[in-house]
Design an enzyme around this catalytic site. Structure first.
Site, PDB file in Angstrom:
ATOM      1  N   ARG A 304       0.833  -1.206   0.000  1.00 46.86           N
ATOM      2  CA  ARG A 304       0.000   0.000   0.000  1.00 46.86           C
ATOM      3  C   ARG A 304       0.876   1.267   0.000  1.00 46.86           C
ATOM      4  O   ARG A 304       0.466   2.302  -0.527  1.00 46.86           O
ATOM      5  CB  ARG A 304      -1.002   0.009   1.153  1.00 46.86           C
ATOM      6  CG  ARG A 304      -2.145   0.989   0.935  1.00 46.86           C
ATOM      7  CD  ARG A 304      -3.237   0.875   1.982  1.00 46.86           C
ATOM      8  NE  ARG A 304      -4.327  -0.002   1.623  1.00 46.86           N
ATOM      9  CZ  ARG A 304      -5.371   0.362   0.841  1.00 46.86           C
ATOM     10  NH1 ARG A 304      -5.454   1.567   0.334  1.00 46.86           N
ATOM     11  NH2 ARG A 304      -6.322  -0.503   0.568  1.00 46.86           N
ATOM     12  N   GLU A 711     -10.172   5.879   6.679  1.00 44.70           N
ATOM     13  CA  GLU A 711      -8.748   6.201   6.663  1.00 44.70           C
ATOM     14  C   GLU A 711      -8.370   7.511   5.972  1.00 44.70           C
ATOM     15  O   GLU A 711      -7.473   8.212   6.440  1.00 44.70           O
ATOM     16  CB  GLU A 711      -7.973   5.042   5.998  1.00 44.70           C
ATOM     17  CG  GLU A 711      -8.018   3.786   6.822  1.00 44.70           C
ATOM     18  CD  GLU A 711      -7.482   2.585   6.056  1.00 44.70           C
ATOM     19  OE1 GLU A 711      -8.149   2.164   5.088  1.00 44.70           O
ATOM     20  OE2 GLU A 711      -6.407   2.101   6.415  1.00 44.70           O
TER      21      GLU A 711
HETATM   22  N1  LUZ Z   1      -5.743  -4.307   5.606  1.00 42.70           N
HETATM   23  C1  LUZ Z   1      -5.461  -5.250   4.695  1.00 42.70           C
HETATM   24  C2  LUZ Z   1      -5.845  -3.018   5.269  1.00 42.70           C
HETATM   25  O1  LUZ Z   1      -5.341  -6.412   5.056  1.00 42.70           O
HETATM   26  N2  LUZ Z   1      -5.321  -4.909   3.409  1.00 42.70           N
HETATM   27  C3  LUZ Z   1      -5.425  -3.646   2.976  1.00 42.70           C
HETATM   28  O2  LUZ Z   1      -5.287  -3.373   1.788  1.00 42.70           O
HETATM   29  C4  LUZ Z   1      -5.686  -2.647   3.941  1.00 42.70           C
HETATM   30  N3  LUZ Z   1      -5.763  -1.370   3.595  1.00 42.70           N
HETATM   31  C5  LUZ Z   1      -5.986  -0.458   4.519  1.00 42.70           C
HETATM   32  C6  LUZ Z   1      -6.139  -0.840   5.833  1.00 42.70           C
HETATM   33  N4  LUZ Z   1      -6.075  -2.102   6.199  1.00 42.70           N
HETATM   34 MO1  MOS Z   2      -6.856  -1.129   9.098  1.00 41.07          MO
HETATM   35  S1  MOS Z   2      -5.113  -0.118   9.015  1.00 41.07           S
HETATM   36  O1  MOS Z   2      -6.978  -2.369  10.095  1.00 41.07           O
HETATM   37  O2  MOS Z   2      -7.974  -0.558   8.128  1.00 41.07           O
END
Ligand code: LUZ
Ligand code: MOS
Length: 761
Positions: A304, A711
């Site tokens: 990410r 987020e």
């Molecule tokens: N959790 C995850 C996340 O497992 N995959 C993701 O792409 C993600 N993106 C944002 C927050 N949590």
């Molecule tokens: Mo998340 S960083 O558990 O969306």
């Protein structure tokens, strides 16, 4: 509609893990964790602990019935240390006792003889030693080498950004109960009930169908309980399996701070090339992620970071590389933004670097490079961009020229107080980047009294998702919200859940709830047609029927049939009043062999203007305002969404300013209490937070035309860093501080007086 939890919360009646009434015979757990960051265990001394009154059993790795393994993405993380320890805080032994006090007292009496091994805490050192969690990941677009040759301006530098403690108000914890026939029921404070179920299955050797995971609500998660709730649930499960007694473990704050992973710190090298019109032609970046001692979610977080390495900008030539570096710190993990914010901080630093050296406002370079619809991201997806529209609306609506003039006037009149201003655009991709995770389920029952029970895979962690799920059901059936109850998240009712994460929980589970309600509604319409027009073509009449405020309408006319009578009639006709529905986001895919695809259902855009005032004698500062144009879509619940935006902004500012995670060279967490780790409080929040919805009529894929909100707003907080920097340069125009977040008051003071490292101009 009000948040359905508001009353419970205010009265202290919401039930968290630590509020559950305990069964008779419950044992309390406490772990003995590694006092050193790296070493080989020679011997563990348990006798003194076993002698503590109330101690029932102490469990070591060798006692497990299943595999000693809880790694989610890569199996590289033992539940209990077996031979080696890899970070301070790594669980070694599990003490079970009749009381919490006995368990903690006994854990303190355990000692271990550990042969020290070399400790690495710096990701660049780990990289040098080839200590990588996974092979490097790369995104390439165009040809950077060629593009740099034709650039008028090239700037190179380094940016560092520290981690962040989640500081959920409710610490990690679990309660495991043996069930008949050797199964287990686990109460867990987790974002991922299925992840807990899987981890418990592995360490106990039980099949998943014998394990029930129940999640009522969480007092915050922020990513910290996406995968890191697993360990505590697995430890309780092992204890319950081996003693045949219920086992509870609710960490105290110091244990939680010491033993759990945080947001990943990153160090990065960038090279940015611009043409004479300040168009960014090429961008090269290398990220060194501090993963900690095991993979945990680091590979996905690393990805990410790459997905967001160009933020809201179109850069035709990109070469981005990311290394996940193994260090002797607790495994770092998901945290709101999931690596995206770190990637954005680096390109914003590169742009500010260029602007400072070219003597122009960073906003000029930012604005000239905003994504347009049809532009390609480095990962192949084409933008449906709102970057320029949100920028233009922010400049207009917040009268940015006046803000700029007021800042300059203030600075001309004041010697020791200086103001700074920054604009922070955000473009955040919505969907799990791992395509298979983009699915959800919902179970809806209509009972014979007309009341409705909804279960989904969504976990309520304070973000208001249950309120949204209730709204989906109440709106789809068109019945009063009081007739709907959203129940706990339970793996027996909803299987194979994705964690509540990636801002996608309401999108995914909301769509599944909608599908379930629509299926029931379609059956009810036939029943209504049969009731109103017996012996006629019920399918034809059903098409004219809808339900409004608990009453059946026909062709826009109210009928005499109400919801409750309709439900009784449906039950009498033996019509199915329950539905289990599944939703999978359409159109998302990604192929890591080419590093191209269409990973995101859509992007959330926005722009924030951030103002700060720095006291140039003390180095202290205040954030005067954050004014954001934010792409909500059509909000399902303005109050809930505004709460998310406000909270995200403050958490982002905290990460960029006050919150300083400190590990020493021995891998010991020095900021291990709230006296040494400063989080935002009522005094440090921005004096003004103004949020305006982006005016757009683009239709969205998400539930009821809304957009994910969890987020993206966090990243507006990055603007605070650059606003403070702008104020410092108003005081000392030649200042070019190294890009090194957070900007604590201490660092600001040093920058003001040339005592902090600067980049080579
Ligand atoms: N959790 C995850 C996340 O497992 N995959 C993701 O792409 C993600 N993106 C944002 C927050 N949590
Ligand atoms: Mo998340 S960083 O558990 O969306």
């Amino acid at each position: 509609m009000k948040n359905i939890d508001a009353h419970n919360h205010v009265r202290g009646e919401s039930v968290y893990l630590d509020d559950l009434p305990l069964q008779q015979g419950t044992l309390f757990a406490c772990v003995f964790d590694s006092p050193v960051a790296h070493g080989r265990i020679r011997e563990i001394h348990l006798q003194e602990a076993l002698d503590v009154e109330g101690v029932v059993q102490i469990i070591l790795a060798k006692d497990l019935r299943g595999e000693n393994q809880i790694g989610g993405i890569i199996p590289d993380e033992p539940l209990l240390a077996d031979g080696h320890v890899h970070f301070q805080g790594m669980p070694i032994a599990l003490v079970l006792a009749e009381s919490e006090e006995s368990a903690r007292a006994a854990a303190k009496k355990i000692t271990a003889d550990i042969e020290p091994l070399e400790i690495i805490t710096d990701p660049r050192v780990a990289f040098e030693k080839n200590e990588l969690i996974i092979p490097p990941k790369r995104f390439r677009l165009g040809d950077t080498a060629g593009a740099f040759e034709s650039c008028n301006h090239i700037f190179e530098g380094r940016a560092d950004v520290n981690g962040q403690e989640h500081l959920y108000i409710e610490t990690q914890g679990a309660y495991a109960l043996p069930t008949e026939g050797g199964g287990l029921k686990i109460y867990s404070s987790t974002q991922g009930p299925t992840a807990v179920q899987r981890a418990v299955a592995k360490v106990t050797g039980l099949p998943m169908h014998r394990i029930e995971v129940e999640v009522g609500r969480l007092g915050g998660g922020f990513g910290g309980k996406e995968d890191q709730a697993n360990a505590w649930a697995a430890l309780c499960a092992v204890g319950a399996q081996l003693t045949k007694r219920p086992v509870k473990y609710s960490l105290n704050r110091v244990e939680d701070l010491r033993m759990t992973g945080k947001r990943h710190p990153y160090s990065a090298d960038y090279k940015i090339g611009l043409d004479q019109n300040f168009k960014i032609k090429a961008y090269e970046v290398v990220f060194y992620q501090n993963a900690g001692a095991a993979a945990d979610l680091s590979p996905a977080v690393l990805e990410r970071t790459l997905f967001h390495c160009t933020n809201s900008y179109f850069v035709p030539n990109v070469n981005a590389t990311a290394y996940s570096c193994r260090t002797n710190l607790p495994p770092n993990t998901a945290f709101r933004g999931f690596g995206g914010p770190q990637g954005m901080f680096v390109i914003e630093s590169a742009i500010v670097h260029a602007a400072e050296q070219l003597g122009v406002a960073p906003a000029l370079i930012q604005q000239k490079n905003l994504l347009k619809t049809g532009d390609e991201f480095p990962y192949g997806q084409l933008a449906e961009s709102e970057a320029e529209s949100s920028w233009d609306q922010a400049i207009r609506q917040f009268d940015f020229e006046t803000l700029r003039r007021e800042t300059a006037d203030f600075n001309a009149k004041n010697t020791h107080l200086k103001r700074g201003l920054a604009l922070m655009p955000v473009c955040f991709g919505i969907s799990f980047t791992k395509t298979l995770m983009n699915q959800a389920r919902a179970l809806v029952h209509v009972y014979t009294d007309g009341s409705v029970a909804v279960s989904t895979g969504a976990v309520e962690m304070g973000q208001g998702v249950n309120t949204k799920m209730l709204q989906v059901a109440a709106q789809t059936f068109s019945i009063p919200p009081e007739w709907v109850k959203v129940h706990t998240t339970n793996t027996l009712r909803i299987a194979n859940t994705s964690p509540s994460a990636a801002s996608a929980t309401a999108d995914l589970n909301g769509k599944a709830t909608l599908l379930a309600c629509e299926a029931i509604l379609n059956r009810l319409k036939i029943v209504a047609a049969e009731e109103l027009y017996p012996n006629e073509d019920s399918a034809r009449h059903a098409a004219a029927i809808h339900i409004k405020n608990g009453l059946v309408w026909y062709d826009d006319q109210p009928t005499t049939l109400d919801w409750k009578t309709l439900i009784s009639a449906a039950f009498a006709k033996r019509v199915n009043l329950s539905e289990h529905a599944h939703y999978a986001t359409p159109g998302v895919n990604f192929d890591w062999t080419t590093a191209k695809g269409h990973p995101f259902a859509y992007h959330v855009y926005g722009v924030a203007a951030v103002g700060a005032t720095v006291d140039c004698l003390r180095g202290t500062y205040e954030i005067d305002f954050v004014k954001a144009v934010h792409d909500y879509g059509k909000s399902m619940n303005d109050a809930v969404d505004f709460g998310q935006i406000e909270g995200g902004i403050v958490q982002g500012i905290g990460w960029m300013t006050l919150e300083e995670l400190v590990y020493d060279a021995a891998g010991k967490l020095r900021s291990n209490a709230l006296s040494t780790y400063k989080i935002p409080d009522i005094y440090s929040v921005p004096k003004v937070i103004e949020v305006e919805p982006l005016q757009t009529d683009r239709s969205n894929l998400a539930i009821f035309n809304s957009k994910a909100v969890g987020e993206p707003p966090l990243m507006y907080g990055i603007g605070a860093y650059f606003a403070i920097r702008d104020a410092i340069r108003a005081f000392r125009p030649e200042a070019v501080p190294a890009f090194d977040a957070p900007f604590t008051a201490e660092k600001v003071l040093l920058c003001l007086h040339e005592l902090q490292a600067e980049y080579a101009a």
